[in-house]
Design a protein around this motif. Structure first.
Motif, PDB file in Angstrom:
ATOM      1  N   MET A 170       0.910  -0.855  -0.292  1.00  0.00           N
ATOM      2  CA  MET A 170       0.268   0.179   0.085  1.00  0.00           C
ATOM      3  C   MET A 170       0.935   0.930  -0.258  1.00  0.00           C
ATOM      4  O   MET A 170       0.417   2.828  -0.278  1.00  0.00           O
ATOM      5  N   SER A 171       1.887   1.113   0.491  1.00  0.00           N
ATOM      6  CA  SER A 171       2.661   2.247   0.547  1.00  0.00           C
ATOM      7  C   SER A 171       3.657   2.556  -0.518  1.00  0.00           C
ATOM      8  O   SER A 171       3.885   4.031  -1.092  1.00  0.00           O
ATOM      9  N   ASN A 226      10.501  -6.336  -7.921  1.00  0.00           N
ATOM     10  CA  ASN A 226      11.910  -5.323  -8.767  1.00  0.00           C
ATOM     11  C   ASN A 226      11.797  -3.965  -7.675  1.00  0.00           C
ATOM     12  O   ASN A 226      13.129  -3.328  -7.116  1.00  0.00           O
ATOM     13  N   VAL A 227      10.788  -3.784  -6.839  1.00  0.00           N
ATOM     14  CA  VAL A 227      10.227  -2.541  -6.014  1.00  0.00           C
ATOM     15  C   VAL A 227      11.164  -3.291  -4.832  1.00  0.00           C
ATOM     16  O   VAL A 227      11.802  -2.074  -3.928  1.00  0.00           O
ATOM     17  N   ALA A 228      10.833  -4.251  -4.339  1.00  0.00           N
ATOM     18  CA  ALA A 228      12.299  -4.771  -3.214  1.00  0.00           C
ATOM     19  C   ALA A 228      13.457  -5.518  -3.186  1.00  0.00           C
ATOM     20  O   ALA A 228      14.016  -4.169  -2.626  1.00  0.00           O
ATOM     21  N   LEU A 247      16.699  -2.748  -1.903  1.00  0.00           N
ATOM     22  CA  LEU A 247      18.186  -3.960  -1.282  1.00  0.00           C
ATOM     23  C   LEU A 247      18.600  -3.493  -2.082  1.00  0.00           C
ATOM     24  O   LEU A 247      20.077  -3.621  -1.428  1.00  0.00           O
ATOM     25  N   CYS A 248      19.450  -3.065  -3.140  1.00  0.00           N
ATOM     26  CA  CYS A 248      20.471  -2.918  -4.081  1.00  0.00           C
ATOM     27  C   CYS A 248      20.395  -1.492  -3.412  1.00  0.00           C
ATOM     28  O   CYS A 248      22.079  -0.645  -4.461  1.00  0.00           O
ATOM     29  N   THR A 301      14.092   4.380   0.094  1.00  0.00           N
ATOM     30  CA  THR A 301      12.561   3.975   0.274  1.00  0.00           C
ATOM     31  C   THR A 301      11.779   4.322  -0.305  1.00  0.00           C
ATOM     32  O   THR A 301      11.614   5.262  -1.146  1.00  0.00           O
ATOM     33  N   PRO A 302      11.105   3.015  -1.377  1.00  0.00           N
ATOM     34  CA  PRO A 302      10.474   3.134  -2.580  1.00  0.00           C
ATOM     35  C   PRO A 302       9.311   4.321  -1.586  1.00  0.00           C
ATOM     36  O   PRO A 302       8.391   3.576  -0.757  1.00  0.00           O
TER      37      PRO A 302
END
Length: 395
Positions: free
Chosen positions: A150-151, A210-212, A216-217, A221-222
């Motif tokens: 949701m974020s 890909n968002v995660a 991580l890379c 924060t998206p």
């Protein structure tokens, strides 16, 4: 023609969506699915509505075709005996009780595998069988919130938003189906069953893909981007003269063709737009140019030109418009089933198009307890015993 899972028996003691969706897919593929429902109330979704069609909930209908319904009181000794009988001749149990519930009832995997060494149990919970949240209930909406989904969903300056369907339940149903098929393959080689511990939370985190990975890379924060893509430009909703459409330009070569359709081929030669990474840096300027041009013609005209140029695009359809789309009709994504209460019951079709073992729609979503007596008779109970089960609130 028999389905690829013909001869596999599934006992489904799950409710609502993730488990029933999983078992429906297995049923579509030819498995026999026995839906065990509470002896008083049944699957909660039977009461979820409107809409109802002749007393049947549309929500329930969406995830329960190709099944038989049997009512059973699993809290009684006789009910457990019946369940043991069913399990002893079955291949898979799908359940979504809270962690530890079936174990306390004597119906957990460790107990059931004593009756059937090859049994596979798929246990769906909100958070899994381990970790500090293992005893908490998990609902799709809560998982969408806690997983970060949701974020990143909604307009940039708006509130966090959930997805328009219970997407976490759907994804969990799909992952559970994959796990069951994998476990069946292992059993074919070893003769041994196993338990599949699968949680809504894990499935939704995995599905951030890909968002995660971006986080991580990079450690960044998206954030919500509305209908824009975090890594590709232009890849978003645009407003044409008569409505909205999505244009998804996935690489530099497509961008060249896109600019030609716009009548501005020089844009693809400009250093600030030449590569996708440059377009990301200068996206506000590029999007403003695209918006101005695309607003000049109707979406149908743009679609014809973009299709001809091989640029992925599509109008934003309503659900009604989608079901009228000739592609949806050609792919048989609406099916009709005979139903004892509903004339010409229409359901969403299966996306699985198998050339040798096609999906079949053999049974309507069953009425509550529709097959209780016939299933009991099939495992050796006589009419007098079944009558006593009813009198003693076993079924």
């Amino acid at each position: 023609m028999k389905g690829s899972l013909d001869g596999i028996r599934i006992i489904d003691v799950s409710r609502v969506l993730a488990g029933p969706f999983c078992s429906m897919i297995l049923g579509d593929l030819g498995a026999e699915v026995i839906k065990i429902e509470h002896y008083i109330s049944g699957d909660e979704t039977r009461g979820w509505g409107p809409p109802f069609v002749n007393g049947e909930s549309a929500y329930y209908l969406c995830a329960n075709r190709n099944k038989q319904s049997m009512t059973l009181n699993l809290k009684t000794d006789e009910g457990k005996k019946i369940f043991y009988k069913l399990v002893s001749s079955s291949d898979v149990v799908v359940q979504n009780f809270k962690s530890g519930t079936l174990e306390k009832m004597g119906l957990g995997y460790s107990q059931l595998k004593m009756k059937n060494r090859g049994l596979i149990m798929a246990s769906i919970t909100g958070f899994g069988s381990t970790g500090p949240y293992k005893d908490l209930s998990g609902y799709d909406y809560i998982i969408q919130a806690m997983s970060g989904l949701m974020s990143i969903t909604g307009e940039v300056d708006g509130s966090p938003m959930k997805v328009g369907v219970a997407i976490t339940d759907v994804l969990t149903g799909l992952y559970t189906c994959i796990g069951i098929l994998s476990a069946l393959q292992f059993r074919n080689k070893s003769g041994e069953g196993q338990e599949i511990d699968i949680s809504l939370m894990d499935c939704q985190v995995s599905s951030l893909i890909n968002v995660a990975s971006n986080y991580l890379c990079s450690g960044v924060t998206p954030k919500r981007m509305g209908n824009q893509h975090p890594n590709i430009v232009p890849y978003q909703v645009f407003t044409a003269k008569d409505g909205d459409l999505v244009v998804a330009v996935g690489n530099d070569e497509q961008f060249k063709r896109f600019t030609a359709v716009l009548g501005r081929p020089e844009l693809a030669e400009m250093e600030e737009f030449f590569h996708n990474e440059n377009r990301l840096v200068n996206k506000e300027k590029l999007i403003a140019i695209c918006e101005g041009i695309l607003s000049e013609k109707p979406k149908k005209e743009w679609k014809e030109q973009l299709d001809a140029a091989g640029i992925p695009n599509g109008p934003i359809n309503t659900v009604a418009e989608m079901f009228e789309d000739p592609q949806i009709k050609a792919r048989e994504m609406v099916v009709e089933l005979e139903h004892p209460l509903i004339d010409n019951l229409k359901l969403t079709g299966s996306p699985l198009k198998l050339s040798k073992t096609p999906v079949t729609m053999r049974h309507h979503p069953p009425l509550y307890g529709e097959h209780t007596e016939s299933l009991l008779e099939s495992i050796g109970y006589n009419p007098e015993e079944i009558k006593k089960f009813k009198q003693n609130n076993i079924i």
